[in-house]
Design an enzyme around this catalytic site. Structure first.
Site, mmCIF file in Angstrom:
data_model
loop_
_atom_site.group_PDB
_atom_site.id
_atom_site.type_symbol
_atom_site.label_atom_id
_atom_site.label_comp_id
_atom_site.label_asym_id
_atom_site.label_seq_id
_atom_site.Cartn_x
_atom_site.Cartn_y
_atom_site.Cartn_z
ATOM 1 C CB CYS A 75 -5.832 7.513 -0.945
ATOM 2 S SG CYS A 75 -7.189 7.025 -1.998
ATOM 3 C CG ASP A 94 -2.282 0.599 0.956
ATOM 4 O OD1 ASP A 94 -2.436 1.244 -0.088
ATOM 5 O OD2 ASP A 94 -3.188 0.448 1.789
ATOM 6 C CG HIS A 97 -6.466 -1.610 5.076
ATOM 7 N ND1 HIS A 97 -5.276 -2.151 4.637
ATOM 8 C CD2 HIS A 97 -6.588 -0.433 4.410
ATOM 9 C CE1 HIS A 97 -4.724 -1.343 3.736
ATOM 10 N NE2 HIS A 97 -5.506 -0.290 3.581
HETATM 11 ZN ZN ZN Z 1 -5.170 1.055 1.976
#
Ligand code: ZN
Length: 307
Positions: free
Chosen positions: A243, A15, A210
């Site tokens: 993100c 990630d 998460h």
């Molecule tokens: Zn994530």
């Protein structure tokens, strides 16, 4: 009364690394993974089997798995959104799969270019293929379980419907309820975690949370998830990540922040905070990384004295 220990899964090598624009050499990825394992991290999400065209940073995941040396008792998971990726993982000697789909239709379409139902259907094929693979273990990550960058808050019932379909395959699975954007609030996290655990209790599922720390709620959300009964937590060393659909996002909740908090609350993580902080420093020093978290920037002595 002793409190239930937790298991942390460090997702920085997936990630976190996947959004770093500058190529991270394979040896560096391996060194970070081995450092996390040496710090006591029992689970590490080590890369993803995805299209190297779409996620170039993950192109060497097979090589990483072939060369990395980790102690017994530590497991490496590889993320994949489809059967082809799962087969590549199996071929690379990684039987520990993190299968991802999004609960939100629009996020799933933008991420993997197909409807949610198609992703869940393909999960059935992954399970069938996995049954022939020694040591096959399955985590299913339900991304955007709380919030979607396109659709906003996700209805709990939509999440439950997806989980129901996953459980219908009747194969042991760990389900990751993922706050992909970091936008969930603690009561929302507690409500969905408790709701899922209660609704599907006695089934084949184990539960994981998460979280991202975009709004500074990563640790609080994890604690609410713990109170709701979750015992497995994804986190990212140095809070690495970000993100692409949430400007200002600071990535996953920092592993060192969770270790510091849980350990000081008498909840064992099995992770050595001083060693983990060494890895955090190394990761934070990589070029073009977007780091987060709090504990890493507090003078080390103060952190360890408090631990
Ligand atoms: Zn994530």
């Amino acid at each position: 009364m002793s409190k239930d220990p937790v298991i942390l899964c460090d997702v920085a090598p997936r990630d976190g690394f996947q959004v770093v624009p500058t190529w991270i050499p394979t040896e560096t990825k391996i060194r970070v993974i081995e450092g996390l394992a040496a710090a006591g991290m029992k689970r590490i999400e080590a890369g993803a089997f995805v299209s190297p065209k779409h996620v170039p940073q993950m192109a060497d995941t097979a090589e990483v798995h072939a060369k990395v040396r980790i102690p017994d008792g530590t497991s490496l998971t590889a993320l994949t959104p489809n059967l082809r990726g799962a087969q590549n993982a199996f071929d690379a000697g990684c039987p520990d799969i993190g299968y991802v789909f999004s609960v939100s239709e629009s996020h799933n379409k933008s991420n993997v270019r197909r409807p949610v139902a198609a992703s869940i259907e393909e999960l059935g094929l992954v399970i069938e293929a996995g049954k022939d693979v020694e040591g096959f273990k399955l985590r299913v990550n339900a991304a955007t379980s709380f919030d979607c960058p396109f659709e906003g808050r996700i209805d709990e019932d939509a999440v439950y419907r997806c989980i129901e379909q996953v459980l219908a395959f009747d194969y042991p699975v760990e389900i990751g309820l993922c706050d992909t954007t970091g936008r969930a609030l603690p009561d929302h996290v507690a409500g969905l975690c408790a709701g899922a655990i209660e609704r599907f209790s006695g089934g084949v599922a184990n539960w994981a949370y998460h979280g991202h720390d975009t709004f500074g709620l990563g640790v609080a959300n994890a604690l609410y998830a713990y109170d709701a009964g979750v015992r497995v937590f994804d986190a990212s060393v140095a809070g690495l990540g970000g993100c692409p659909f949430a400007p200002g996002a600071t990535g996953n909740t920092a592993s060192e922040d969770l270790v510091f908090t849980f350990e000081n609350m008498g909840i064992e993580t099995g992770v050595d905070l001083a060693k983990l902080l060494d890895v955090a420093e190394e990761v934070a020093a990589l070029p073009d990384t977007d780091t987060g978290g709090h504990i890493r920037i507090v003078p080390r002595k103060r952190v360890l004295d408090a631990a």
